[in-house]
Write a protein that holds these residues in place. Structure first.
Motif, PDB file in Angstrom:
ATOM      1  N   PRO A   1       0.769  -1.205   0.148  1.00  0.00           N
ATOM      2  CA  PRO A   1      -0.203   0.216   0.045  1.00  0.00           C
ATOM      3  C   PRO A   1       0.870   1.299  -0.107  1.00  0.00           C
ATOM      4  CG  PRO A   1       0.152  -1.001   2.083  1.00  0.00           C
ATOM      5  CD  PRO A   1       0.921  -2.055   0.960  1.00  0.00           C
ATOM      6  N   ASP A   2       0.240   2.361  -0.472  1.00  0.00           N
ATOM      7  CA  ASP A   2       1.052   3.642  -0.183  1.00  0.00           C
ATOM      8  C   ASP A   2       1.362   3.791   1.249  1.00  0.00           C
ATOM      9  OD1 ASP A   2       1.711   6.259  -0.152  1.00  0.00           O
ATOM     10  OD2 ASP A   2       0.348   6.920  -1.642  1.00  0.00           O
ATOM     11  N   PRO A   3       2.790   4.039   1.326  1.00  0.00           N
ATOM     12  CA  PRO A   3       3.302   4.064   2.981  1.00  0.00           C
ATOM     13  C   PRO A   3       2.874   5.516   3.309  1.00  0.00           C
ATOM     14  CG  PRO A   3       4.885   4.606   1.365  1.00  0.00           C
ATOM     15  CD  PRO A   3       3.943   4.133   0.554  1.00  0.00           C
ATOM     16  N   TRP A   4       2.604   6.527   2.676  1.00  0.00           N
ATOM     17  CA  TRP A   4       2.247   7.860   3.371  1.00  0.00           C
ATOM     18  C   TRP A   4       3.527   8.121   4.435  1.00  0.00           C
ATOM     19  CZ3 TRP A   4      -0.693  10.731   0.557  1.00  0.00           C
ATOM     20  CH2 TRP A   4      -1.498  10.288  -0.303  1.00  0.00           C
ATOM     21  N   PRO A   5       4.625   8.153   4.009  1.00  0.00           N
ATOM     22  CA  PRO A   5       5.923   8.245   4.800  1.00  0.00           C
ATOM     23  C   PRO A   5       6.146   9.267   5.883  1.00  0.00           C
ATOM     24  CG  PRO A   5       6.480   8.803   2.502  1.00  0.00           C
ATOM     25  CD  PRO A   5       5.126   8.357   2.395  1.00  0.00           C
ATOM     26  N   LYS A   6       5.331  10.450   5.508  1.00  0.00           N
ATOM     27  CA  LYS A   6       5.457  11.727   6.315  1.00  0.00           C
ATOM     28  C   LYS A   6       4.588  11.413   7.776  1.00  0.00           C
ATOM     29  CE  LYS A   6       6.361  14.963   2.937  1.00  0.00           C
ATOM     30  NZ  LYS A   6       6.122  16.355   2.142  1.00  0.00           N
ATOM     31  N   ALA A   7       5.113  11.682   8.783  1.00  0.00           N
ATOM     32  CA  ALA A   7       4.315  11.434  10.171  1.00  0.00           C
ATOM     33  C   ALA A   7       2.898  12.075   9.997  1.00  0.00           C
ATOM     34  CB  ALA A   7       5.221  11.841  11.502  1.00  0.00           C
ATOM     35  N   ARG A   8       2.807  13.420   9.445  1.00  0.00           N
ATOM     36  CA  ARG A   8       1.655  13.966   9.551  1.00  0.00           C
ATOM     37  C   ARG A   8       0.425  13.175   8.780  1.00  0.00           C
ATOM     38  NH1 ARG A   8       4.728  17.444   6.169  1.00  0.00           N
ATOM     39  NH2 ARG A   8       3.748  18.001   4.173  1.00  0.00           N
ATOM     40  N   HIS A   9       0.793  12.489   7.901  1.00  0.00           N
ATOM     41  CA  HIS A   9      -0.039  11.570   6.708  1.00  0.00           C
ATOM     42  C   HIS A   9      -0.379  10.179   7.453  1.00  0.00           C
ATOM     43  CE1 HIS A   9       1.386  14.404   3.465  1.00  0.00           C
ATOM     44  NE2 HIS A   9       0.560  14.922   4.122  1.00  0.00           N
ATOM     45  N   ALA A  10       0.400   9.835   8.579  1.00  0.00           N
ATOM     46  CA  ALA A  10       0.058   8.547   9.071  1.00  0.00           C
ATOM     47  C   ALA A  10      -1.365   8.145   9.307  1.00  0.00           C
ATOM     48  CB  ALA A  10       0.843   8.323  10.641  1.00  0.00           C
ATOM     49  N   LYS A  11      -2.506   8.921   9.591  1.00  0.00           N
ATOM     50  CA  LYS A  11      -3.838   8.784   9.540  1.00  0.00           C
ATOM     51  C   LYS A  11      -4.306   8.092   8.244  1.00  0.00           C
ATOM     52  CE  LYS A  11      -4.920  13.823   9.129  1.00  0.00           C
ATOM     53  NZ  LYS A  11      -5.515  14.901   9.673  1.00  0.00           N
ATOM     54  N   ARG A  12      -3.614   8.556   7.123  1.00  0.00           N
ATOM     55  CA  ARG A  12      -3.981   7.901   5.705  1.00  0.00           C
ATOM     56  C   ARG A  12      -4.217   6.568   5.664  1.00  0.00           C
ATOM     57  NH1 ARG A  12      -2.123  12.928   1.985  1.00  0.00           N
ATOM     58  NH2 ARG A  12      -2.964  14.684   3.137  1.00  0.00           N
ATOM     59  N   ARG A  13      -3.116   5.982   6.521  1.00  0.00           N
ATOM     60  CA  ARG A  13      -2.608   4.560   6.179  1.00  0.00           C
ATOM     61  C   ARG A  13      -3.822   3.584   6.383  1.00  0.00           C
ATOM     62  NH1 ARG A  13       2.910   5.530   9.506  1.00  0.00           N
ATOM     63  NH2 ARG A  13       3.654   6.944   7.857  1.00  0.00           N
ATOM     64  N   PHE A  14      -4.071   2.595   5.538  1.00  0.00           N
ATOM     65  CA  PHE A  14      -4.921   1.419   5.995  1.00  0.00           C
ATOM     66  C   PHE A  14      -4.566   0.677   7.204  1.00  0.00           C
ATOM     67  CE2 PHE A  14      -7.340  -2.509   5.789  1.00  0.00           C
ATOM     68  CZ  PHE A  14      -8.483  -2.162   5.021  1.00  0.00           C
ATOM     69  N   VAL A  15      -3.463   0.203   7.491  1.00  0.00           N
ATOM     70  CA  VAL A  15      -3.175  -0.115   8.840  1.00  0.00           C
ATOM     71  C   VAL A  15      -2.836   0.931   9.677  1.00  0.00           C
ATOM     72  CG1 VAL A  15      -1.192  -1.315  10.024  1.00  0.00           C
ATOM     73  CG2 VAL A  15      -1.777  -2.069   7.808  1.00  0.00           C
ATOM     74  N   ASN A  16      -3.928   1.106  10.522  1.00  0.00           N
ATOM     75  CA  ASN A  16      -4.329   2.302  11.298  1.00  0.00           C
ATOM     76  C   ASN A  16      -4.640   1.761  12.824  1.00  0.00           C
ATOM     77  OD1 ASN A  16      -5.538   4.754  12.462  1.00  0.00           O
ATOM     78  ND2 ASN A  16      -4.639   5.665  10.585  1.00  0.00           N
ATOM     79  N   PRO A  17      -4.231   2.297  13.868  1.00  0.00           N
ATOM     80  CA  PRO A  17      -4.816   1.822  15.053  1.00  0.00           C
ATOM     81  C   PRO A  17      -6.473   2.121  15.276  1.00  0.00           C
ATOM     82  CG  PRO A  17      -2.722   2.949  15.451  1.00  0.00           C
ATOM     83  CD  PRO A  17      -3.015   3.160  14.028  1.00  0.00           C
ATOM     84  N   THR A  18      -6.839   3.310  14.796  1.00  0.00           N
ATOM     85  CA  THR A  18      -8.067   3.721  14.801  1.00  0.00           C
ATOM     86  C   THR A  18      -8.928   2.831  13.979  1.00  0.00           C
ATOM     87  OG1 THR A  18      -7.253   5.706  15.294  1.00  0.00           O
ATOM     88  CG2 THR A  18      -9.719   5.699  14.956  1.00  0.00           C
ATOM     89  N   LEU A  19      -8.419   2.374  12.800  1.00  0.00           N
ATOM     90  CA  LEU A  19      -9.277   1.544  11.768  1.00  0.00           C
ATOM     91  C   LEU A  19      -9.206   0.040  12.316  1.00  0.00           C
ATOM     92  CD1 LEU A  19     -10.971   2.007   9.152  1.00  0.00           C
ATOM     93  CD2 LEU A  19      -8.961   1.553   8.023  1.00  0.00           C
ATOM     94  N   LEU A  20      -8.559  -0.377  13.200  1.00  0.00           N
ATOM     95  CA  LEU A  20      -8.254  -1.686  13.235  1.00  0.00           C
ATOM     96  C   LEU A  20      -9.311  -2.455  13.647  1.00  0.00           C
ATOM     97  CD1 LEU A  20      -4.697  -2.322  14.786  1.00  0.00           C
ATOM     98  CD2 LEU A  20      -5.736  -3.394  12.928  1.00  0.00           C
ATOM     99  N   PRO A  21     -10.239  -1.830  14.897  1.00  0.00           N
ATOM    100  CA  PRO A  21     -11.155  -2.673  15.204  1.00  0.00           C
ATOM    101  C   PRO A  21     -12.289  -2.685  14.130  1.00  0.00           C
ATOM    102  CG  PRO A  21     -10.793  -0.654  16.832  1.00  0.00           C
ATOM    103  CD  PRO A  21      -9.978  -0.603  15.604  1.00  0.00           C
ATOM    104  N   ALA A  22     -12.364  -1.781  13.261  1.00  0.00           N
ATOM    105  CA  ALA A  22     -13.286  -2.089  12.071  1.00  0.00           C
ATOM    106  C   ALA A  22     -12.773  -3.083  11.176  1.00  0.00           C
ATOM    107  CB  ALA A  22     -13.366  -0.740  11.107  1.00  0.00           C
ATOM    108  N   VAL A  23     -11.566  -3.337  10.930  1.00  0.00           N
ATOM    109  CA  VAL A  23     -10.900  -4.412  10.272  1.00  0.00           C
ATOM    110  C   VAL A  23     -11.212  -5.450  10.971  1.00  0.00           C
ATOM    111  CG1 VAL A  23      -8.796  -5.360   9.277  1.00  0.00           C
ATOM    112  CG2 VAL A  23      -9.279  -2.750   8.881  1.00  0.00           C
ATOM    113  N   ALA A  24     -11.014  -5.575  12.056  1.00  0.00           N
ATOM    114  CA  ALA A  24     -11.125  -6.906  12.966  1.00  0.00           C
ATOM    115  C   ALA A  24     -12.631  -7.300  12.902  1.00  0.00           C
ATOM    116  CB  ALA A  24     -10.455  -6.775  14.250  1.00  0.00           C
ATOM    117  N   ARG A  25     -13.513  -6.511  12.758  1.00  0.00           N
ATOM    118  CA  ARG A  25     -14.699  -6.617  12.810  1.00  0.00           C
ATOM    119  C   ARG A  25     -15.229  -7.616  11.792  1.00  0.00           C
ATOM    120  NH1 ARG A  25     -19.802  -5.411  10.696  1.00  0.00           N
ATOM    121  NH2 ARG A  25     -18.662  -4.243   9.327  1.00  0.00           N
ATOM    122  N   VAL A  26     -14.595  -7.400  10.644  1.00  0.00           N
ATOM    123  CA  VAL A  26     -15.204  -8.128   9.419  1.00  0.00           C
ATOM    124  C   VAL A  26     -14.212  -9.418   9.211  1.00  0.00           C
ATOM    125  CG1 VAL A  26     -16.275  -5.957   8.262  1.00  0.00           C
ATOM    126  CG2 VAL A  26     -13.845  -6.602   8.023  1.00  0.00           C
TER     127      VAL A  26
END
Length: 233
Positions: free
Chosen positions: A139-164
């Motif tokens: 995936p696109d790594p979005w290497p800048k720290a300020r863009h980390a929230k755009r990454r698919f692997v994301n602590p905030t998105l993990l519950p949604a991923v785990a749900r499915v």
């Protein structure tokens, strides 16, 4: 909010940052988008296939489509959903499926559906435990720290991923970017949804090659391949 746009996790921007279009489409490519893509587009996430399937797999961001093409053909009993928003990538896969001049009529794989939109919305719309396998390759790594929230692997998105992903289901991740590799390692070490991964430095058996992997190897980058297992509650 529309029926195909359920809300994302809090803190995740509901905005797609990746490219949708590259160069102007050639006439053949435009026919594929206009005539072939609608025949394969997933319209009902609650019922992706009209016939029973032995399992449901989702590939997020399929790039040129070579990986999705090989796996969907090799597993005809599995329902395979391939997600990509970049029109040129969609055309690359569709070209393999519909001969020139048969964009509107060529028989298409009954076990393949395409999602030409933000894959995060599909994850939010799928039923709980729907996926036997989730695939995220280079995936696109979005290497800048300020863009980390755009990454698919994301602590905030993990519950949604785990749900499915069903208990015992697999999440495959591959990346050649050192920043993203460190991010995946750190993010997955701090959660309880997925068990410790099987990690490989060479492509595991059963993972078809991709052009992104080939490019990384040519340019001297070392891909890493993870296989995470959804924990059983």
């Amino acid at each position: 909010m529309t029926a195909d746009r359920p809300p994302l996790a809090e803190g995740i921007p509901d905005r797609l940052y990746g490219r949708r279009r590259g160069h102007v489409l050639r006439p053949r490519q435009q026919r594929l988008i206009d005539l072939t893509l609608p025949r394969l587009t997933l319209t009902d996430p609650a019922h992706p296939f009209p016939h029973p399937v032995a399992g449901l797999w989702l590939e997020v961001g399929f790039g040129g489509g070579e990986h999705a093409y090989v796996l969907s053909r090799a597993n005809p009993d599995v329902g395979y959903i391939a997600s990509e928003v970049f029109e040129n990538g969609l055309c690359s896969l569709l070209t393999r499926l519909a001969p020139d001049g048969e964009e509107a009529t060529a028989p298409l794989p009954p076990n393949l559906r395409l999602w030409p939109r933000d894959a995060r919305h599909l994850v939010a719309a799928l039923p709980e435990g729907a996926l036997d396998k989730l695939i995220l390759l280079f995936p696109d790594p979005w290497p800048k720290a300020r863009h980390a929230k755009r990454r698919f692997v994301n602590p905030t998105l993990l519950p949604a991923v785990a749900r499915v992903v069903r208990p015992g289901g697999e999440w495959r991740v591959a990346s050649d970017d050192p920043t993203y590799q460190a991010w995946v390692t750190e993010t997955l070490a701090r959660q309880d949804f997925f068990a410790s991964a099987a990690l490989a430095t060479t492509r595991p058996e059963g993972w078809p090659p991709t052009r992104y992997e080939a490019k990384a190897l040519r340019e001297g980058r070392q891909p890493l391949y993870w296989s995470f297992t959804r924990r059983v509650s």
